[in-house]
Design an enzyme around this catalytic site. Structure first.
Site, short mmCIF file in Angstrom:
data_model
loop_
_atom_site.label_atom_id
_atom_site.label_comp_id
_atom_site.label_asym_id
_atom_site.label_seq_id
_atom_site.Cartn_x
_atom_site.Cartn_y
_atom_site.Cartn_z
N HIS A 323 0.85 -1.19 0.00
CA HIS A 323 0.00 0.00 0.00
C HIS A 323 0.88 1.24 0.00
O HIS A 323 1.91 1.28 0.67
CB HIS A 323 -0.89 0.01 1.25
CG HIS A 323 -1.96 -1.02 1.21
ND1 HIS A 323 -2.41 -1.67 2.34
CD2 HIS A 323 -2.67 -1.52 0.18
CE1 HIS A 323 -3.36 -2.52 1.99
NE2 HIS A 323 -3.52 -2.45 0.70
N PHE A 501 3.49 0.17 5.13
CA PHE A 501 3.99 -0.98 5.91
C PHE A 501 3.23 -2.28 5.67
O PHE A 501 3.09 -3.09 6.57
CB PHE A 501 3.98 -0.67 7.43
CG PHE A 501 4.22 0.77 7.78
CD1 PHE A 501 5.43 1.37 7.48
CD2 PHE A 501 3.24 1.53 8.40
CE1 PHE A 501 5.66 2.71 7.79
CE2 PHE A 501 3.47 2.87 8.72
CZ PHE A 501 4.68 3.46 8.41
N HIS A 502 2.72 -2.46 4.45
CA HIS A 502 1.94 -3.66 4.16
C HIS A 502 2.53 -4.47 2.99
O HIS A 502 1.79 -4.85 2.08
CB HIS A 502 0.49 -3.30 3.83
CG HIS A 502 -0.27 -2.76 5.00
ND1 HIS A 502 -1.50 -2.13 4.87
CD2 HIS A 502 0.00 -2.74 6.33
CE1 HIS A 502 -1.94 -1.76 6.07
NE2 HIS A 502 -1.04 -2.11 6.97
N PRO A 503 3.83 -4.75 2.98
CA PRO A 503 4.37 -5.49 1.84
C PRO A 503 3.90 -6.94 1.81
O PRO A 503 3.84 -7.59 2.86
CB PRO A 503 5.89 -5.43 2.06
CG PRO A 503 6.05 -5.26 3.53
CD PRO A 503 4.87 -4.46 3.98
#
Ligand SMILES: *[C@@H]1O[C@H](CO)[C@@H](O)[C@H](O)[C@H]1NC(C)=O
Ligand SMILES: *[C@@H]1O[C@H](CO)[C@@H](O)[C@H](O)[C@H]1NC(C)=O
Ligand SMILES: *[C@@H]1O[C@H](CO)[C@@H](O)[C@H](O)[C@H]1NC(C)=O
Ligand SMILES: *[C@@H]1O[C@H](CO)[C@@H](O)[C@H](O)[C@H]1NC(C)=O
Ligand SMILES: *[C@@H]1O[C@H](CO)[C@@H](O)[C@H](O)[C@H]1NC(C)=O
Ligand SMILES: *[C@@H]1O[C@H](CO)[C@@H](O)[C@H](O)[C@H]1NC(C)=O
Ligand SMILES: *[C@@H]1O[C@H](CO)[C@@H](O)[C@H](O)[C@H]1NC(C)=O
Length: 576
Positions: A323, A501-503
């Protein structure tokens, strides 16, 4: 300076106040299972696998203990900052498309709990259609109906009204509740989102578009990481062996197709541990592909230039999807800047005695809006999220004290993907991370509309009445454009675009016949036996709320493993 000093004093006082736990030491040797990474998924998996008394489980973590100050919700400012000392300090490969063309931080938590010890604590699962999309893409067993039972299994929802619905659980290890403290700005923002036309919703039920003061992974005013919720209560199990400060260097593989152990670095020594059954990587979307590549599992073009012997050719590290957010500043009248020492002390006592007051919540990080964008090219994919991050003009202070708000419009279904690529055979050298944000013009167009919504929101009476206005100071680097023009916002988007922070997707799950995948729906790495991945890197698509997702993957992964090994035990074909 005085403020920082008071915060330091506060931290020390809290350190003394809260209890402390100690590390358990074990020798290297043989274990049934080795779990690499005590993060959002790894802690869950370790708890569930050690429920089988005769399974010896080694959990290896590169970071140390979760510090006690980290439990204070308002301290997420330090938790998510390199200054807190519990971050990997990863940096992105520079690109003209985002982050002002320079290398930017790419935070990932590094201590027991991993990112669940440093995140914003949102308890957010994504929508039903996200999971149904997963199943459609070839992940058998991962549709909404199939994962809901695992989401429920983890959860101990503190709201009896919600706990009694079919979406929530009340007897799992993970406490979920709202913060006890909401200041005036928070109430105004939620009101404005409603005036903007969004229904107030329960984001983890059957509706996904709307506004909410969200539930969080907290309990009685303290952060609940996967370590505190899942692992700490069972740390005394004698089949659970935790090694902290242990950096995994590679997986040991024989005959190019059978994993049998790991090599790791602890206090400058290289050590080995062996698995009788399986090695499970739960090192996350950066760590997991990196360890694979160090071990010779990856793309030929990536491994060959470094002279790494290719064991299995798989698209490890590709398809990185994350994101992306931009930043829009709000000026506010109702500031809650760090108060004088008397007031600070009062807040502090309130927290210590009752776990209440401003320190029990990270300011405006508890309100979200999920917006549909109408008339866009792909309406079903262009939903955006607005989050509200407290900001301060004078340094690093607890998130409950702020004098501005940065709205972060976020593209939830980005079309741009990047990679994680090993850059040195030294396991301590971080990999290259290229998230490739905003590479695809459709993501920029969605972001422009999301920025527009962030500004439109300011016209709502609830915010106008409280004196909210747009911060019209020009972002450095965009001086050549008129504030508010499309060119200006295009420039701001390129300069402020960063990770949320959503890899995911760097060890993508799917059918073996799909050449973009690394693991199958049972999370087994293709063509390597006794090796599995159980973390968010398997997710083929981004789903909002990565921590919640990783916890679910830990729960489901544990059941998949239990089922498989019970079968092998019963059928007496031991795999040793
Ligand atoms: C590891 O080695 C470095 C350099 O040789 C030394 O400075 C450091 O103290 C060592 N660390 C540990 C934990 O022994
Ligand atoms: C500290 O702030 C409080 C509340 O704003 C105020 O009542 C008090 O007088 C202040 N004390 C000092 C020493 O400035
Ligand atoms: C990657 O490795 C090359 C060769 O060693 C080096 O020149 C470069 O600085 C490294 N890149 C990063 C981002 O560390
Ligand atoms: C951008 O994304 C759209 C929608 O997925 C796709 O059709 C298009 O090919 C992409 N463009 C580029 C340059 O990748
Ligand atoms: C948002 O977009 C609409 C439609 O293009 C436009 O009329 C409006 O002025 C924009 N709002 C802001 C604050 O830029
Ligand atoms: C697995 O190995 C077989 C034979 O070695 C090979 O034909 C096949 O392409 C491999 N599958 C994958 C997904 O790499
Ligand atoms: C294996 O044995 C266990 C314990 O007896 C039982 O619960 C389980 O259902 C069996 N599994 C299979 C696949 O037969």
């Amino acid at each position: 300076m005085r403020h920082l000093a008071s915060v330091t004093v506060l931290s020390i006082m809290l350190l003394c106040e809260l209890k402390f736990s100690s590390t358990k030491h074990v020798e290297d040797g043989y274990y049934d299972f080795i779990i690499v990474g005590a993060g959002s998924a790894g802690c869950v998996l370790a708890r569930r696998l050690t429920e089988i008394h005769h399974w010896d489980v080694l959990l290896v973590e590169a970071g140390g203990e979760q510090p006690q100050w980290d439990l204070i919700p308002a301290y997420l400012t330090f938790a998510s900052d390199p200054a807190g000392g519990i971050d990997w300090n990863y940096k992105t490969v520079p690109s003209p498309n985002y982050c002002g063309g320079v290398s930017c931080p790419y935070p990932r938590g590094k201590c027991l709990g991993g990112p669940s010890s440093t995140n914003y604590m949102f308890y957010s699962r994504g929508s039903k259609s996200d999971y149904d999309e997963l199943r459609r893409l070839g992940s058998k067993g991962w549709g909404y109906d199939e994962v809901l039972k695992y989401l429920i299994k983890s959860e101990r929802n503190g709201d009896p009204r919600l706990a009694s619905t079919k979406y929530h659980g009340s007897d799992g290890p993970l406490p979920v509740e709202k913060f006890s403290y909401q200041d005036e700005n928070i109430l105004a923002i939620i009101q404005a989102l409603k005036e903007f036309g969004l229904p107030e919703i329960e984001i983890n039920g059957n509706q996904h578009l709307g506004a909410a003061v969200t539930q969080m992974t907290t309990h009685n005013g303290e952060r609940q990481s996967t370590y505190t919720a899942f692992l700490e209560p069972v740390r005394g199990r004698n089949n659970l062996h935790i090694k902290t400060h242990s950096h995994v260097a590679n997986i040991l593989v024989r005959n190019n197709n059978e994993a049998y152990g790991i090599e790791y670095i602890r206090h400058n020594d290289t050590r080995r541990a062996f698995a009788r059954k399986e090695i499970i990587l739960s090192a996350g979307s950066i760590g997991t592909p990196h360890i694979h590549q160090l071990s010779g599992i990856g793309h030929k073009e990536v491994l060959e230039p470094l002279g790494i012997n290719l064991i299995q050719e798989l698209p490890v590290g590709y398809n990185l999807c994350d994101h992306v957010k931009a930043s829009v500043g709000y000026r506010i009248k109702q500031t809650t800047q760090l108060p004088n020492i008397t007031q600070l002390y009062t807040n502090f006592l309130d927290y210590v005695a009752h776990r209440k007051g401003p320190l029990a919540a990270p300011g405006t990080i508890q309100v979200v809006g999920f917006l549909p964008l109408e008339n866009s090219f792909h309406p079903e994919e262009s939903h955006v999220e607005l989050a509200f991050v407290p900001s301060v003009s004078n340094g690093l202070i607890p998130a409950s004290y702020y004098d501005g708000i940065v709205v972060t419009p976020t593209v939830l279904k980005p079309h741009s993907t990047g990679y994680v690529k090993i850059n040195s055979t030294d396991p301590l050298v971080p990999p290259l991370i290229l998230p490739n944000f905003l590479h695809n013009e459709s993501d920029v167009l969605i972001m422009l509309r999301a920025v527009n919504s962030s500004l439109e929101l300011l016209k709502m009476p609830a915010l106008r009445n409280l004196g909210f206005e747009a911060d019209t100071s020009v972002i450095p680097g965009c001086e050549q454009h008129n504030w508010g023009s499309e060119e200006y916002w295009r420039c701001v988007i390129r300069i402020t675009a960063k990770t949320v922070f959503h890899p995911v997707s760097t060890c993508k799950m799917g059918s073996r016949s799909d050449p973009t995948t690394v693991v199958d729906s049972e999370l087994r790495v293709h063509n390597v036996t006794n090796l599995r991945v159980t973390d968010a890197s398997i997710m083929p698509i981004t789903i909002s709320g990565l921590n919640t997702l990783a916890i679910m993957i830990g729960e489901k992964g544990a059941d998949i493993i239990k089922e498989e090994w019970r079968y092998y035990l019963n059928s007496s074909t031991f795999r040793t």
